[in-house]
Write an enzyme that holds these catalytic residues in place. Structure first.
Site, mmCIF file in Angstrom:
data_model
loop_
_atom_site.group_PDB
_atom_site.id
_atom_site.type_symbol
_atom_site.label_atom_id
_atom_site.label_comp_id
_atom_site.label_asym_id
_atom_site.label_seq_id
_atom_site.Cartn_x
_atom_site.Cartn_y
_atom_site.Cartn_z
ATOM 1 N N GLU A 1 3.801 -5.611 7.570
ATOM 2 C CA GLU A 1 3.058 -4.601 8.326
ATOM 3 C C GLU A 1 3.495 -4.427 9.781
ATOM 4 O O GLU A 1 3.634 -3.281 10.242
ATOM 5 C CB GLU A 1 1.551 -4.908 8.258
ATOM 6 C CG GLU A 1 0.904 -4.596 6.917
ATOM 7 C CD GLU A 1 0.932 -5.741 5.920
ATOM 8 O OE1 GLU A 1 0.212 -5.683 4.915
ATOM 9 O OE2 GLU A 1 1.695 -6.702 6.164
ATOM 10 N N GLU B 1 -2.075 -9.031 -0.153
ATOM 11 C CA GLU B 1 -3.475 -9.235 0.217
ATOM 12 C C GLU B 1 -4.393 -9.166 -1.004
ATOM 13 O O GLU B 1 -5.414 -9.864 -1.052
ATOM 14 C CB GLU B 1 -3.879 -8.217 1.280
ATOM 15 C CG GLU B 1 -3.193 -8.502 2.616
ATOM 16 C CD GLU B 1 -3.538 -7.496 3.685
ATOM 17 O OE1 GLU B 1 -4.106 -7.904 4.718
ATOM 18 O OE2 GLU B 1 -3.230 -6.304 3.497
ATOM 19 N N ALA C 1 0.852 -1.177 0.000
ATOM 20 C CA ALA C 1 0.000 0.000 0.000
ATOM 21 C C ALA C 1 0.897 1.240 0.000
ATOM 22 O O ALA C 1 2.104 1.157 0.205
ATOM 23 C CB ALA C 1 -0.921 -0.009 1.215
ATOM 24 N N GLY D 1 -0.226 -4.836 1.166
ATOM 25 C CA GLY D 1 -1.494 -4.779 0.460
ATOM 26 C C GLY D 1 -1.454 -5.470 -0.888
ATOM 27 O O GLY D 1 -2.469 -5.998 -1.350
#
Length: 255
Positions: free
Chosen positions: A138, A118, A72, A115
């Site tokens: 993370e 994911e 992300a 991200g």
């Protein structure tokens, strides 16, 4: 994970879309930031989902520049608040992708981190190149993998392996991802998209409605089985498509 693009690039499209009759190829196209997932990309993914919910087709997701998505957008994440976390910005769009009517194929080359990982976990089928690197860093950034990894990854690789990856933030390569079942096959980078198309071709040869209902059965909770299977099958048993396909099969056998 990388910081956001300069303001001058903020209006550039984040997705490159190749829409066909039976499939859509969506390329994360922010290579100068290693395809980091920012709010603009999330918005474009929602728009793509709206189209695919209205006009169901197989979706192939890949990344530009030899990278799937390196995470992300850290610059945006740093400024997000608890209220933003409760909105589930990435989690919501990844869940929407997961529940698209037709199958989703992730063609992963290079890094799929945070991200980006994911997003790949949300696909129905994942294939990759030898350059694949999966990881969820993370906790090293003071947050958790909250966009699906904590529950999708255990479903894919098992609780113990998912715990190791999420708690240690270790990055795994293509061989380990294949051995764990996170990838179903590995292809050279130049062959990766062709392999994704070959899977989409096999899907396209089948009944669209049967494919949609198969995915619905796969996503249903265990407590809904076997009742849901019977209901879905009942719809198909009464369809003209089922009769035509089975008649064609029997006629081929006679030859």
């Amino acid at each position: 994970m990388r910081e956001s693009a300069p303001a001058a690039q903020s209006d550039a499209p984040r997705l490159r879309i190749d829409a066909r009759d039976d499939r859509v190829i969506a390329t994360l196209d922010r290579p100068e930031r290693r395809n980091a997932i920012d709010q603009a990309m999330v918005d474009e993914l929602h728009a793509l989902c709206a189209d695919l919910e209205e006009h169901p087709r197989t979706l192939v997701v890949t990344g530009a520049g030899g990278i799937f998505a390196a995470g992300a957008d850290i610059a945006q994440l740093r400024e997000r608040t608890g209220d933003d976390a409760r909105r589930g910005i990435n989690a919501t769009v990844f869940d929407r992708i997961r529940h698209l009517p037709m199958p989703v194929i992730a063609a992963v080359d290079g890094y799929a981190l945070g991200g980006g990982a994911e997003l790949a976990y949300a696909a129905d089928i994942r294939i990759g190149s030898p350059r694949v690197r999966f990881g969820n860093p993370e906790p090293g950034l003071g947050i958790i993998a909250a966009a699906g990894a904590a529950w999708r990854l255990p479903e894919i690789v098992g609780h113990a392996r998912a715990s190791e990856l999420l708690l240690t933030t270790r990055v795994i390569d293509a061989d380990e991802a294949l051995a764990w079942g996170l990838l179903s096959s590995v292809h050279e980078p130049d062959d990766l998209l062709a392999a994704a198309h070959a899977i989409a071709d096999r899907i396209a040869a089948n009944s669209v409605r049967a494919t949609i209902l198969t995915k619905r059965a796969l996503l249903a909770p265990r407590s809904h089985h076997p009742a849901i299977d019977g209901e879905l099958q009942a719809e198909l048993f009464d369809s003209a498509d089922k009769r035509a396909r089975m008649t064609a099969f029997l006629e081929r056998k006679k030859k």
